[in-house]
Design a protein around this motif. Structure first.
Motif, PDB file in Angstrom:
ATOM      1  N   LEU A  94       0.847  -1.185   0.000  1.00 19.01           N
ATOM      2  CA  LEU A  94       0.000   0.000   0.000  1.00 19.01           C
ATOM      3  C   LEU A  94       0.888   1.242   0.000  1.00 19.01           C
ATOM      4  N   VAL A  95       0.604   2.173  -0.889  1.00 13.63           N
ATOM      5  CA  VAL A  95       1.407   3.396  -0.981  1.00 13.63           C
ATOM      6  C   VAL A  95       0.490   4.549  -1.335  1.00 13.63           C
ATOM      7  N   GLN A  96       0.854   5.745  -0.911  1.00 15.17           N
ATOM      8  CA  GLN A  96       0.071   6.923  -1.266  1.00 15.17           C
ATOM      9  C   GLN A  96       0.400   7.380  -2.676  1.00 15.17           C
ATOM     10  N   GLU A 136      -4.882   4.848 -10.247  1.00 17.13           N
ATOM     11  CA  GLU A 136      -5.209   3.947 -11.356  1.00 17.13           C
ATOM     12  C   GLU A 136      -4.148   2.876 -11.592  1.00 17.13           C
ATOM     13  N   ASP A 137      -3.031   2.952 -10.882  1.00 17.25           N
ATOM     14  CA  ASP A 137      -2.024   1.888 -10.941  1.00 17.25           C
ATOM     15  C   ASP A 137      -2.369   0.734 -10.012  1.00 17.25           C
ATOM     16  N   PRO A 173       0.034  -7.762  -4.970  1.00 15.82           N
ATOM     17  CA  PRO A 173      -0.922  -6.655  -5.047  1.00 15.82           C
ATOM     18  C   PRO A 173      -0.275  -5.315  -4.750  1.00 15.82           C
ATOM     19  N   VAL A 174      -0.689  -4.328  -5.517  1.00 14.58           N
ATOM     20  CA  VAL A 174      -0.267  -2.947  -5.323  1.00 14.58           C
ATOM     21  C   VAL A 174      -1.526  -2.097  -5.170  1.00 14.58           C
ATOM     22  N   THR A 175      -1.587  -1.345  -4.084  1.00  9.06           N
ATOM     23  CA  THR A 175      -2.715  -0.454  -3.850  1.00  9.06           C
ATOM     24  C   THR A 175      -2.191   0.957  -3.663  1.00  9.06           C
ATOM     25  N   VAL A 176      -2.706   1.874  -4.474  1.00  5.59           N
ATOM     26  CA  VAL A 176      -2.283   3.273  -4.404  1.00  5.59           C
ATOM     27  C   VAL A 176      -3.471   4.097  -3.916  1.00  5.59           C
ATOM     28  N   SER A 177      -3.311   4.715  -2.765  1.00  7.44           N
ATOM     29  CA  SER A 177      -4.395   5.510  -2.200  1.00  7.44           C
ATOM     30  C   SER A 177      -4.260   6.970  -2.629  1.00  7.44           C
ATOM     31  N   SER A 178      -5.408   7.609  -2.755  1.00 10.28           N
ATOM     32  CA  SER A 178      -5.407   9.010  -3.202  1.00 10.28           C
ATOM     33  C   SER A 178      -5.305   9.974  -2.032  1.00 10.28           C
TER      34      SER A 178
END
Length: 121
Positions: free
Chosen positions: A11-13, A88-89, A116-121
């Motif tokens: 998880l990354v911003q 969107e990545d 898994p890669v999660t990009v938070s807004s």
């Protein structure tokens, strides 16, 4: 038996960076092209980037200038450096490699299990 194992997801911003790794192991004679794909929730798997055995690279337009694919042939490893990440990545990222198991045998395509890669807004 050949395995591709990805790591480095998380998880990354938005605006942040991650580096994915994929190690190929098993009865490997040679590795040709290696690539990264991704699959977002509810969407089809899409190609992200590829690198040949001699290091030539190509990228999807959506990641060009932000992602860098590289490989270490001595370690049978391919990397994906992802910078300036966007929401969107967000996707599961899969490693793909063309691998030959013996001399004078064809290359077969192998896939990893995904990270898994999660990009938070």
């Amino acid at each position: 038996q050949v395995q591709l194992v990805e790591s480095g997801g998380g998880l990354v911003q938005a605006g942040g960076s991650l580096r994915l790794s994929c190690v190929a192991s098993g009865n490997i004679f040679s590795i040709g092209a290696m690539a990264w794909y991704r699959q977002a929730p509810g969407k089809q798997r899409e190609w992200v980037a590829s690198i040949t055995g001699v290091g030539s690279t190509i990228y999807a337009d959506s990641v060009k200038g932000r992602f860098t694919i590289s490989r270490d042939n001595a370690k049978n490893t391919v990397y994906l450096q992802m910078n300036n990440l966007k929401p969107e990545d967000t996707a599961v990222y899969y490693c793909n490699a063309e691998i030959s198991l013996a001399v004078d045998t064809p290359l077969y395509e192998y896939w990893g299990q995904g990270t898994p890669v999660t990009v938070s807004s």
